[in-house]
Design a protein around this motif. Structure first.
Motif, PDB file in Angstrom:
ATOM      1  N   HIS A 203       0.753  -1.286  -0.014  1.00 14.69           N
ATOM      2  CA  HIS A 203      -0.177   0.096  -0.023  1.00 14.69           C
ATOM      3  C   HIS A 203       0.883   1.384   0.028  1.00 14.69           C
ATOM      4  CE1 HIS A 203      -3.484  -2.440   0.659  1.00 14.69           C
ATOM      5  NE2 HIS A 203      -2.836  -3.051   1.847  1.00 14.69           N
ATOM      6  N   GLY A 204       1.741   1.089  -0.865  1.00 15.15           N
ATOM      7  CA  GLY A 204       2.778   2.453  -0.906  1.00 15.15           C
ATOM      8  C   GLY A 204       3.780   2.543   0.165  1.00 15.15           C
ATOM      9  N   GLY A 205       3.977   1.519   0.914  1.00  7.80           N
ATOM     10  CA  GLY A 205       4.965   1.397   1.801  1.00  7.80           C
ATOM     11  C   GLY A 205       6.185   0.846   1.547  1.00  7.80           C
ATOM     12  N   SER A 206       7.250   0.993   2.497  1.00  6.60           N
ATOM     13  CA  SER A 206       8.449   0.038   2.250  1.00  6.60           C
ATOM     14  C   SER A 206       8.444  -1.232   1.848  1.00  6.60           C
ATOM     15  CB  SER A 206       9.411   0.602   3.185  1.00  6.60           C
ATOM     16  OG  SER A 206       9.165   0.116   4.570  1.00  6.60           O
ATOM     17  N   PRO A 207       9.338  -2.050   1.759  1.00  8.27           N
ATOM     18  CA  PRO A 207       9.508  -3.437   1.880  1.00  8.27           C
ATOM     19  C   PRO A 207       9.407  -3.595   3.548  1.00  8.27           C
ATOM     20  CG  PRO A 207      11.148  -2.838   0.342  1.00  8.27           C
ATOM     21  CD  PRO A 207      10.567  -1.388   0.867  1.00  8.27           C
ATOM     22  N   LEU A 208       9.065  -4.819   3.796  1.00  8.28           N
ATOM     23  CA  LEU A 208       8.712  -5.178   5.225  1.00  8.28           C
ATOM     24  C   LEU A 208      10.005  -4.881   6.185  1.00  8.28           C
ATOM     25  CD1 LEU A 208       6.643  -6.321   7.147  1.00  8.28           C
ATOM     26  CD2 LEU A 208       7.670  -8.480   6.687  1.00  8.28           C
ATOM     27  N   GLN A 209      10.246  -4.037   7.236  1.00 10.72           N
ATOM     28  CA  GLN A 209      11.097  -4.166   7.994  1.00 10.72           C
ATOM     29  C   GLN A 209      10.998  -4.756   9.547  1.00 10.72           C
ATOM     30  OE1 GLN A 209      12.697  -0.076   8.303  1.00 10.72           O
ATOM     31  NE2 GLN A 209      11.603   0.384   6.202  1.00 10.72           N
ATOM     32  N   CYS A 210      11.965  -4.952   9.966  1.00 11.83           N
ATOM     33  CA  CYS A 210      11.901  -5.909  11.455  1.00 11.83           C
ATOM     34  C   CYS A 210      12.851  -5.044  12.321  1.00 11.83           C
ATOM     35  CB  CYS A 210      12.088  -7.335  11.129  1.00 11.83           C
ATOM     36  SG  CYS A 210      12.064  -8.309  12.494  1.00 11.83           S
ATOM     37  N   VAL A 211      12.546  -5.313  13.578  1.00  8.49           N
ATOM     38  CA  VAL A 211      13.300  -4.803  14.852  1.00  8.49           C
ATOM     39  C   VAL A 211      13.079  -5.890  15.916  1.00  8.49           C
ATOM     40  CG1 VAL A 211      13.551  -2.494  14.370  1.00  8.49           C
ATOM     41  CG2 VAL A 211      11.725  -3.256  15.773  1.00  8.49           C
ATOM     42  N   LEU A 212      14.151  -6.343  16.670  1.00  6.31           N
ATOM     43  CA  LEU A 212      14.160  -7.186  17.833  1.00  6.31           C
ATOM     44  C   LEU A 212      14.220  -6.447  19.052  1.00  6.31           C
ATOM     45  CD1 LEU A 212      16.063 -10.066  16.128  1.00  6.31           C
ATOM     46  CD2 LEU A 212      13.632  -9.746  16.259  1.00  6.31           C
ATOM     47  N   ALA A 213      13.637  -6.928  20.181  1.00  4.55           N
ATOM     48  CA  ALA A 213      13.899  -6.451  21.379  1.00  4.55           C
ATOM     49  C   ALA A 213      15.004  -7.535  22.047  1.00  4.55           C
ATOM     50  CB  ALA A 213      12.711  -6.357  22.445  1.00  4.55           C
ATOM     51  N   GLU A 214      15.899  -7.084  22.677  1.00  4.85           N
ATOM     52  CA  GLU A 214      16.709  -8.131  23.686  1.00  4.85           C
ATOM     53  C   GLU A 214      17.061  -7.710  24.888  1.00  4.85           C
ATOM     54  OE1 GLU A 214      19.948  -9.671  20.008  1.00  4.85           O
ATOM     55  OE2 GLU A 214      20.367  -7.861  21.403  1.00  4.85           O
ATOM     56  N   ASP A 216      19.629  -8.975  28.296  1.00  2.98           N
ATOM     57  CA  ASP A 216      20.343 -10.173  28.807  1.00  2.98           C
ATOM     58  C   ASP A 216      20.712 -11.165  27.573  1.00  2.98           C
ATOM     59  OD1 ASP A 216      20.241  -8.974  31.472  1.00  2.98           O
ATOM     60  OD2 ASP A 216      18.575 -10.202  31.894  1.00  2.98           O
ATOM     61  N   GLY A 217      20.800 -10.615  26.396  1.00  2.87           N
ATOM     62  CA  GLY A 217      21.139 -11.558  25.346  1.00  2.87           C
ATOM     63  C   GLY A 217      20.170 -12.282  24.774  1.00  2.87           C
ATOM     64  N   ALA A 218      18.845 -12.288  25.346  1.00  2.00           N
ATOM     65  CA  ALA A 218      17.875 -13.070  24.532  1.00  2.00           C
ATOM     66  C   ALA A 218      16.610 -12.182  24.106  1.00  2.00           C
ATOM     67  CB  ALA A 218      16.986 -13.816  25.886  1.00  2.00           C
ATOM     68  N   ILE A 219      16.190 -12.871  22.990  1.00  4.35           N
ATOM     69  CA  ILE A 219      15.139 -12.090  22.137  1.00  4.35           C
ATOM     70  C   ILE A 219      13.855 -12.150  23.049  1.00  4.35           C
ATOM     71  CG2 ILE A 219      13.848 -12.028  20.086  1.00  4.35           C
ATOM     72  CD1 ILE A 219      16.836 -11.438  19.864  1.00  4.35           C
ATOM     73  N   THR A 220      13.172 -11.003  23.144  1.00  6.62           N
ATOM     74  CA  THR A 220      12.200 -10.749  24.219  1.00  6.62           C
ATOM     75  C   THR A 220      10.972 -10.265  23.407  1.00  6.62           C
ATOM     76  OG1 THR A 220      13.029  -8.858  25.027  1.00  6.62           O
ATOM     77  CG2 THR A 220      13.160 -10.975  26.322  1.00  6.62           C
ATOM     78  N   GLY A 221      11.128  -9.942  22.016  1.00  8.80           N
ATOM     79  CA  GLY A 221      10.005  -9.251  21.395  1.00  8.80           C
ATOM     80  C   GLY A 221      10.610  -8.836  20.011  1.00  8.80           C
ATOM     81  N   TYR A 222       9.376  -8.456  19.181  1.00 10.41           N
ATOM     82  CA  TYR A 222       9.785  -8.095  17.852  1.00 10.41           C
ATOM     83  C   TYR A 222       8.520  -7.315  17.517  1.00 10.41           C
ATOM     84  CZ  TYR A 222       6.375 -11.695  16.416  1.00 10.41           C
ATOM     85  OH  TYR A 222       5.258 -12.418  16.290  1.00 10.41           O
ATOM     86  N   ALA A 223       8.857  -6.593  16.354  1.00 10.20           N
ATOM     87  CA  ALA A 223       8.170  -5.707  15.540  1.00 10.20           C
ATOM     88  C   ALA A 223       8.372  -5.726  14.047  1.00 10.20           C
ATOM     89  CB  ALA A 223       7.864  -4.271  15.932  1.00 10.20           C
ATOM     90  N   THR A 224       7.261  -6.074  13.089  1.00 12.31           N
ATOM     91  CA  THR A 224       7.429  -5.758  11.761  1.00 12.31           C
ATOM     92  C   THR A 224       6.679  -4.748  11.122  1.00 12.31           C
ATOM     93  OG1 THR A 224       5.892  -7.596  11.167  1.00 12.31           O
ATOM     94  CG2 THR A 224       8.362  -8.138  11.407  1.00 12.31           C
ATOM     95  N   PHE A 225       6.851  -4.068  10.367  1.00 12.30           N
ATOM     96  CA  PHE A 225       6.332  -3.035   9.809  1.00 12.30           C
ATOM     97  C   PHE A 225       6.829  -2.358   8.524  1.00 12.30           C
ATOM     98  CE2 PHE A 225      10.290  -1.897  12.167  1.00 12.30           C
ATOM     99  CZ  PHE A 225      10.718  -0.748  11.662  1.00 12.30           C
TER     100      PHE A 225
END
Length: 410
Positions: A203-214, A216-225
């Motif tokens: 819908h006119g946006g960028s390619p899918l992007q992603c960020v991760l929340a960390e 103590d070295g462990a992945i605890t969340g994510y968002a794609t947008f």
């Protein structure tokens, strides 16, 4: 006209899906999305209506396992791609497919069928009812602040490609899915759905992007947008269009929201399909500027009342006789005694005892995941209390600590 209703063969999937495309507007699916659905297809769980060589009706059913109150993952038919060609309407063809499909689901031993309705008025006559709601948000981040919980500054948010982050995101999804009624557990192949990114779907946006929340070295969340740039005379007015957002703890969730709200050259964060009890409503400084809107979500059908009611947990002890009306699946009709206590598995057995609550299979379906209270249904005249106190007892037992939610389409 003479039509033939039969189980789909693998070689018939392309004309079958062509029928689906035509019924939903005739715009071809992007090749990447069509290939994805072809890979996920389960032809032996789909039916097609054929008028000679032409496919004129479709209905499929994915093999899902759905989280229900209490945390169990219950087999469920994920009904999909239901269509009738415009040339064959008003001939009872949809009813014939729904009849065949529910008979099939029962024969497979799956107590539930679920779907996402293109038009909410269609499926009630087949025993389906909206059991979850979803919330859409458009947060004006130029005017809304966030009240961050302790520990937010300890969370690192870093970029990753959606493909590289896929396994980490799926691990977070799996942990959260087990705690939220209405959420399908990922079956093989379905992990590709969140990262499918055809250009025509942006819908006119960028390619899918992603960020991760960390933490103590462990992945605890994510968002794609996606990012959708926009400008007016005052400057940048871009939008962060969130596709998926999930976290295992409050600080990680808040850190992800802080990132999304602070993306340069943007003034809005737009989220489609969030749970109605989303914690962000308690993080924002001005909920009125979030443009929160509700709509119906997952529709549920109890294919086998006894198996479905025995599969879920209950928030409080309950012992109640239900008088169930179900004209479309008559094997469910009659009186059922539902008993659940602090110990032992719930039981739901036929009984000749006097009924204490009277309702149809639609109301049972609406209340099944704990998002719609039996008390509310009774206030609408859809549940009748026949023993004083039975309604309050059953309504509490059927409720859920968290609102049910289906986070993705099918």
């Amino acid at each position: 006209m003479t039509t033939e209703l039969r189980t789909l063969s693998a070689s018939e999937w392309d004309p079958w899906f062509d029928c689906v495309e035509l019924a939903f507007g005739g715009v071809p699916f992007p090749p990447e999305k069509r290939e994805m659905y072809a890979a996920l297809a389960e032809p032996d769980r789909a039916v097609g209506l054929w008028d000679g060589a032409d496919c004129v009706g479709t209905a499929g059913a994915y093999s899902f396992r759905l989280t229900v109150p209490g945390g169990a993952a219950v087999p469920a038919a994920g009904v999909t791609a239901v269509s009738v060609a415009a040339t064959h309407r008003r001939q009872g063809l949809l009813t014939s497919m729904m009849r065949r499909q529910l008979d099939d689901v029962r024969s497979w031993g799956e107590p539930l069928a679920v779907l996402l309705a293109s038009e909410p008025g269609i499926y009630g006559r087949f025993g389906y009812a909206a059991a979850t709601s979803e919330m859409n948000l458009r947060v004006d981040t130029s005017r809304v602040g966030l009240k961050l919980p302790p520990g937010t500054d300890e969370v690192r948010v870093r970029r990753s490609s959606p493909e590289q982050a896929l396994d980490a995101c799926e691990a977070v999804y799996a942990r959260l899915a087990a705690a939220r009624p209405g959420t399908p557990l990922r079956q093989p192949g379905w992990e590709r759905v969140p990262v499918n990114d055809p250009e025509s779907s942006r819908h006119g946006g960028s390619p899918l992007q992603c960020v991760l929340a960390e933490r103590d070295g462990a992945i605890t969340g994510y968002a794609t947008f996606h990012l959708r740039p926009a400008w007016d005379d005052a400057g940048p007015r871009g939008t962060v269009a969130v596709r998926d957002l999930a976290a295992l703890d409050p600080a990680s969730y808040a850190a992800l929201w802080r990132f999304l709200a602070g993306v340069d050259l943007t003034s809005f964060v737009e989220c489609r399909n969030r749970p109605v009890d989303d914690a962000v409503l308690r993080l924002v400084s001005d909920v009125r500027r979030c443009d929160a809107r509700l709509r119906d979500g997952l529709y549920v059908r109890l294919v086998s009342v006894d198996a479905a009611l025995e599969a879920r947990g209950y928030r409080a002890p309950v012992d109640v006789v239900l008088e169930v009306e179900d004209a479309f699946c008559p094997w469910n009709e009659g009186r059922w005694r539902l008993t659940a206590g602090a110990q032992g598995a719930p039981t739901c057995r036929r009984t000749a005892d006097e009924p204490e609550l009277a309702l149809s299979s639609n109301e049972l379906a609406a209340a099944y995941l704990g998002g719609v209270s039996l008390t509310t249904l009774a206030a609408a005249g859809q549940v009748r209390e026949l023993r004083e106190g039975a309604l309050a007892e059953a309504s509490l037992a059927f409720s859920s600590d968290v609102q049910p939610w289906c986070p993705h389409g099918f």
